[in-house]
Scaffold this active site. Structure first.
Site, PDB file in Angstrom:
ATOM      1  N   GLY A  28       0.809  -1.217   0.000  1.00 46.81           N
ATOM      2  CA  GLY A  28       0.000   0.000   0.000  1.00 46.81           C
ATOM      3  C   GLY A  28       0.837   1.259   0.000  1.00 46.81           C
ATOM      4  O   GLY A  28       2.015   1.232  -0.343  1.00 46.81           O
ATOM      5  N   HIS A  34       4.176   1.806  -8.251  1.00 44.85           N
ATOM      6  CA  HIS A  34       3.217   0.688  -8.171  1.00 44.85           C
ATOM      7  C   HIS A  34       2.272   0.725  -9.374  1.00 44.85           C
ATOM      8  O   HIS A  34       1.942  -0.315  -9.951  1.00 44.85           O
ATOM      9  CB  HIS A  34       2.376   0.798  -6.896  1.00 44.85           C
ATOM     10  CG  HIS A  34       3.138   0.648  -5.628  1.00 44.85           C
ATOM     11  ND1 HIS A  34       3.282   1.673  -4.720  1.00 44.85           N
ATOM     12  CD2 HIS A  34       3.804  -0.410  -5.096  1.00 44.85           C
ATOM     13  CE1 HIS A  34       3.979   1.257  -3.679  1.00 44.85           C
ATOM     14  NE2 HIS A  34       4.327   0.000  -3.882  1.00 44.85           N
ATOM     15  N   ASP A 149      13.685  -2.829  -5.669  1.00 50.31           N
ATOM     16  CA  ASP A 149      14.001  -3.829  -4.644  1.00 50.31           C
ATOM     17  C   ASP A 149      14.694  -5.005  -5.321  1.00 50.31           C
ATOM     18  O   ASP A 149      14.179  -6.123  -5.356  1.00 50.31           O
ATOM     19  CB  ASP A 149      12.711  -4.259  -3.939  1.00 50.31           C
ATOM     20  CG  ASP A 149      12.077  -3.102  -3.192  1.00 50.31           C
ATOM     21  OD1 ASP A 149      12.716  -2.591  -2.265  1.00 50.31           O
ATOM     22  OD2 ASP A 149      10.973  -2.689  -3.571  1.00 50.31           O
TER      23      ASP A 149
HETATM   24  O1  PAF Z   1       8.024  -4.774  -1.961  1.00 45.55           O
HETATM   25  C1  PAF Z   1       7.060  -4.826  -1.163  1.00 45.55           C
HETATM   26  O2  PAF Z   1       6.238  -3.914  -1.081  1.00 45.55           O
HETATM   27  C2  PAF Z   1       6.919  -6.033  -0.246  1.00 45.55           C
HETATM   28  O3  PAF Z   1       8.157  -6.517   0.149  1.00 45.55           O
HETATM   29  C3  PAF Z   1       6.056  -7.147  -0.862  1.00 45.55           C
HETATM   30  C4  PAF Z   1       6.699  -7.739  -2.094  1.00 45.55           C
HETATM   31  C5  PAF Z   1       4.666  -6.605  -1.195  1.00 45.55           C
HETATM   32  C6  PAF Z   1       5.883  -8.285   0.157  1.00 45.55           C
HETATM   33  O4  PAF Z   1       5.257  -7.851   1.316  1.00 45.55           O
END
Ligand code: PAF
Length: 279
Positions: A28, A34, A149
């Site tokens: 979120g 995103h 990430d």
């Molecule tokens: O990158 C993220 O936001 C989190 O590590 C994920 C992949 C949603 C797992 O909780």
């Protein structure tokens, strides 16, 4: 867009219309990074599910979990506007019912022993397990994650191989602000002063790309750390690693995939970023 809080209701709905399903897991506090993942999934899949779940097991620092931004109403509105078909916002009890455990014991070492893993013990076990569990609930064919990430994507790929899940991982480029700062949910916690210095993380990475492979790796690291420090960041690490194994590259050795990865604090906000030096 439909919003489901319970997996059984979501799975009944998906079973009725499943064709090609793309999945974007998030915690979120959504931002453009995103939404780019959702758009990427929409281009490749007929149906796209985005989960919003702040996973407690991947926070090694309880204070970080507490302060993690939560903006569910705004997130739902952003996803609906982007064309995402379904938001899955499960409760902790649904993700981790009593007695639930991984079907196989994951072997994440040595991937989880370096960089983020060194500073956040247990973090990647939590990430790998929650992604597995969400995939178990959603059953997509494709999984979308961001390059920001980077270590997480390598570890999730290892988890997919070890569990034999028939899911293809798609990694999308990092989305950046105009000054280069990688978009992150944590950026909203930066003060105006910290926001000014935060882009020096990316500048240090770009400097490494400029210097590689002219200079020795440890010299590049020293310069990058100094650049961040002089800008007012508190760097935690600056590593130049083999992109497949995540192990530090050795001077003079040949690698086909090299990535520079860094983490630094701007005040109380921890930032991470990376750039590819060779691929
Ligand atoms: O990158 C993220 O936001 C989190 O590590 C994920 C992949 C949603 C797992 O909780």
């Amino acid at each position: 867009m439909y919003v489901f809080h319970r997996a059984d209701a979501m799975r009944r709905y998906l079973a009725a219309c499943r064709s090609s399903l793309g999945f974007v897991p998030t915690m979120g506090a959504l931002h453009e990074g995103h939404l780019q993942l959702v758009r990427h999934a929409l281009r490749e899949c007929e149906l796209v599910v985005c989960s919003i779940f702040v996973n407690p097991t991947q926070f090694n620092d309880p204070d970080d979990l507490c302060k993690y931004p939560r903006t569910p109403d705004q997130d739902i509105a952003m996803l609906a506007k982007t064309g995402c078909h379904l938001a899955f916002m499960p409760a902790v009890e649904e993700v981790y019912p009593p007695g639930w455990q991984m079907p196989v014991a994951l072997q994440l070492s040595p991937l989880d022993q370096v960089m983020e893993g060194k500073f956040r013990p247990g973090h990647f076990k939590g990430v790998a397990e929650v992604v597995y569990r969400l995939l178990e609930l959603v059953e997509p064919q494709r999984l979308y994650m961001g390059q920001k990430d980077f270590q997480q994507t390598v570890i999730v790929q290892a988890m997919l191989q070890q569990t034999n899940l028939p899911v293809a991982l798609r990694v999308a480029d990092t989305v950046r602000e105009d000054d280069g700062l990688a978009m992150s949910s944590r950026n909203r916690r930066l003060s105006p002063e910290q926001r000014q210095v935060a882009p020096y993380l990316y500048r240090a990475l770009l400097e490494a790309r400029r210097l590689y492979p002219e200079l020795a790796v440890d010299e590049i690291q020293a310069r990058a750390m100094a650049l961040m420090q002089s800008a007012g960041l508190r760097p935690e690490y600056f590593d130049i690693v083999d992109g497949h194994t995540l192990q530090p590259v050795a001077n003079g050795a040949k690698y086909d995939y090299v990535v520079a990865c860094a983490a630094a604090w701007a005040g109380e906000v921890r930032l991470i970023d990376n750039v590819t030096l060779r691929c």
